[in-house]
Each structure stands twice: as C-alpha cells, then as structure tokens.
Scaffold this motif. Structure first.
Motif, PDB file in Angstrom:
ATOM      1  N   UNK A  11       0.833  -1.215   0.000  1.00 44.33           N
ATOM      2  CA  UNK A  11       0.000   0.000   0.000  1.00 44.33           C
ATOM      3  C   UNK A  11       0.867   1.266   0.000  1.00 44.33           C
ATOM      4  N   UNK A  12       1.926   1.234   0.822  1.00 45.15           N
ATOM      5  CA  UNK A  12       2.825   2.405   0.884  1.00 45.15           C
ATOM      6  C   UNK A  12       3.497   2.589  -0.472  1.00 45.15           C
ATOM      7  N   UNK A  13       4.026   1.487  -1.015  1.00 43.64           N
ATOM      8  CA  UNK A  13       4.719   1.506  -2.308  1.00 43.64           C
ATOM      9  C   UNK A  13       3.841   2.117  -3.382  1.00 43.64           C
ATOM     10  N   UNK A  14       2.597   1.674  -3.415  1.00 39.07           N
ATOM     11  CA  UNK A  14       1.660   2.124  -4.436  1.00 39.07           C
ATOM     12  C   UNK A  14       1.333   3.614  -4.268  1.00 39.07           C
ATOM     13  N   UNK A  15       1.263   4.035  -3.017  1.00 36.65           N
ATOM     14  CA  UNK A  15       0.841   5.421  -2.770  1.00 36.65           C
ATOM     15  C   UNK A  15       1.980   6.437  -2.888  1.00 36.65           C
ATOM     16  N   UNK A  16       3.223   5.957  -2.749  1.00 34.39           N
ATOM     17  CA  UNK A  16       4.353   6.899  -2.810  1.00 34.39           C
ATOM     18  C   UNK A  16       4.508   7.471  -4.210  1.00 34.39           C
ATOM     19  N   UNK A  17       4.709   8.774  -4.259  1.00 32.50           N
ATOM     20  CA  UNK A  17       4.822   9.457  -5.553  1.00 32.50           C
ATOM     21  C   UNK A  17       6.258   9.903  -5.839  1.00 32.50           C
ATOM     22  N   UNK A  18       7.176   9.597  -4.917  1.00 32.11           N
ATOM     23  CA  UNK A  18       8.541  10.115  -5.075  1.00 32.11           C
ATOM     24  C   UNK A  18       9.363   9.214  -6.001  1.00 32.11           C
ATOM     25  N   UNK A  19      10.589   9.629  -6.251  1.00 31.48           N
ATOM     26  CA  UNK A  19      11.447   8.884  -7.170  1.00 31.48           C
ATOM     27  C   UNK A  19      11.883   7.548  -6.563  1.00 31.48           C
ATOM     28  N   UNK A  20      12.467   6.711  -7.411  1.00 37.30           N
ATOM     29  CA  UNK A  20      12.811   5.343  -7.028  1.00 37.30           C
ATOM     30  C   UNK A  20      13.755   5.284  -5.823  1.00 37.30           C
ATOM     31  N   UNK A  21      14.768   6.176  -5.835  1.00 44.46           N
ATOM     32  CA  UNK A  21      15.785   6.165  -4.779  1.00 44.46           C
ATOM     33  C   UNK A  21      15.152   6.489  -3.409  1.00 44.46           C
ATOM     34  N   UNK A  22      14.306   7.518  -3.394  1.00 42.33           N
ATOM     35  CA  UNK A  22      13.658   7.919  -2.139  1.00 42.33           C
ATOM     36  C   UNK A  22      12.698   6.834  -1.672  1.00 42.33           C
ATOM     37  N   UNK A  23      11.987   6.256  -2.636  1.00 41.79           N
ATOM     38  CA  UNK A  23      11.028   5.190  -2.304  1.00 41.79           C
ATOM     39  C   UNK A  23      11.747   4.018  -1.629  1.00 41.79           C
ATOM     40  N   UNK A  24      12.918   3.682  -2.207  1.00 39.45           N
ATOM     41  CA  UNK A  24      13.704   2.567  -1.675  1.00 39.45           C
ATOM     42  C   UNK A  24      14.128   2.883  -0.232  1.00 39.45           C
TER      43      UNK A  24
END
Lengths: 160, 110
Positions: A11-24
């Motif tokens: 759910x968090x992954x899907x909702x995050x709108x930031x770039x790949x590095x920040x998401x990781x």
C-alpha cells in the motif's frame, strides 16, 4: 501475520509518488522499524498503528524528482545537442570548401595532349563529411539513450 | 482530532525536538524516535506517526544537520553534525526568546 506487513508495504509503495531512490529509502526505513518493533515484542498490527496509515504516510513525502538521475539525463541531452551542433558545423564547412575548391593537380600534364588531371581537395576536407556523419549518428544515439531513460523512469513510477 | 493551530505548532518544533533527541543520544533512529515521542511527549505528541517523523529526518539529513553512521548496517543510526549543533543552538535560542515574548504578551505586556 506476515501478510499484514506485506500488504502495508504494498500500500505504501503504491501510494508513494517520489522517485525510485527515495522510495527505496523509505521502504528500507520502514522495514527497519518493523524489525526494531519485533525486537521490542510488538506485533505487526501494533507496529502499523505506530507507523500510521499507509496512504497518509505516503502523502507526507512530497513527490520530488531524483536529482542525480535528472543531472545524468541533462548531461546526455547536452552532449547530444553539442554533437548535433558540431555535425552541422562540419557539414557547413565541408559545403564551403567544396564550393570554393579549385582542385588539386594530380601528377604532371600529359606531354602530348597537355591534359592535366585535377583531383578534389585532399586531406582534412575529405574527412569532414565522414566526421560530420559520425557526430550526427553519435547525437542520434545519445538522443535515443535520453529517450530510453525518460521511458524507463516513467515506467518505473507505474511499476513500483 | 488535532486543531490546525496545534498541527502547525508541532510542525514548527519537530525539527528542534528530533535534533535534540539525536544530539542527546536519547534515540538515534526512526522507530526509537517515534517511541520516545509517544512515551515522553505527553498528550500533545500522543500517537506520533512515521509520516511526520521520517520526512523531518530526511530533510535534516539533506541540510547536513545529521548523518547516518555507516558502522551500523543493521539499524541506521543518526548522528548530529557540527552544522546541526549550530542549527540546534540557534533554534533553542529563538524558541526561548519567542516563548518568553509570547508569554509576556499574553500576560498583558507589562
């Protein structure tokens, strides 16, 4: 129980709108929080309650682009433009030389007929069209690399 | 439900609080900070969420106020930098001055 954590991460992954590095980075920190909570004897439900709602958590990270990727992309774009400009310049120089070329005599004139064979301008000028073509192809290649980066970046945002 | 005023107050002071936690060595990572806020924050910081703590930590790291310790691979630990100490000192001074001024004004400004 494991499904709770998995679902939360999804759910968090899907909702995050930031770039790949920040998401990781965010997901890594959340994973660390789950580990620390487990060591504290907390259940996954309790940890999720502490971390907060997945949607709200994701929304608290503003969407911002990956600066390093942006810089890389800009550098490739600039190199492509420079190569293209150099190719055009070389092409124009080549045209100028050809227009003003008077020709170079090859060997001596025939004794009997006086015919002199004239060749085209040799040396640097002869290599110009090839160099221009090479630069043009290089510019095209860089352009394609940049386009690929852009497509991959967009795709990554959808996939993750 | 928190009032907008309280939310704004908390947002404005969270950097200073988290920086103090890290500077004191009271807690050095996200989960511990969340727990400490919940434990010691009283009614005002009850049920702090990761969404309010982690973005502040990332922002402070970007500003160069805190760094992560590469020696702790298993659990990322934050440490305050000289720049962070300077920022914290300034924030605390401003906070003391500000709260004193507000209290003075609220009490009639005599």
């Amino acid at each position: 129980m494991k499904n709770l954590k998995k679902t939360y991460f999804r759910q968090v992954k899907r909702a995050l709108q930031c770039d790949r590095k920040t998401r990781k980075r965010i997901l890594h920190d959340l994973s660390e929080a789950f580990d620390a909570a487990r060591r504290d004897g907390k259940t996954e439900t309790e940890t999720i309650a502490l971390l907060g709602n997945a949607q709200e958590l994701a929304q608290s990270f503003p969407p911002f682009p990956d600066k390093s990727a942006q810089r890389k992309n800009r550098a490739v774009g600039a190199a492509a433009l420079l190569s293209l400009a150099a190719a055009i310049l070389l092409f124009l120089i080549d045209c100028g030389i050809r227009l003003h070329a008077t020709g170079v005599p090859i060997g001596g004139a025939d004794q009997a007929t006086g015919i002199q064979i004239i060749g085209s301008a040799a040396g640097f000028a002869e290599r110009l069209p090839g160099t221009a073509l090479f630069l043009l192809l290089f510019a095209l290649l860089l352009g394609m690399v940049r386009l690929t980066f852009l497509i991959l970046d967009k795709k990554g945002r959808h996939d993750d | 439900m928190e009032s907008a005023n309280l939310q704004q107050l908390k947002r404005g002071t969270l950097e200073m609080i988290l920086l103090t936690f890290i500077a004191d060595g009271r807690c050095r990572y996200g989960y511990a900070i969340l727990n400490e806020l919940e434990r010691a924050g009283g009614a005002f910081f009850q049920a702090p969420k990761a969404g309010s703590v982690y973005p502040v930590l990332y922002r402070m790291e970007e500003k160069g106020w805190i760094v992560t310790d590469p020696a702790h691979i298993r659990q990322k630990q934050y440490h305050i930098t000289a720049k962070g100490k300077e920022a914290l000192k300034q924030m605390r001074e401003e906070w003391s001055g500000y709260t004193a001024a507000v209290t003075h004004l609220l009490e009639g400004g005599q």
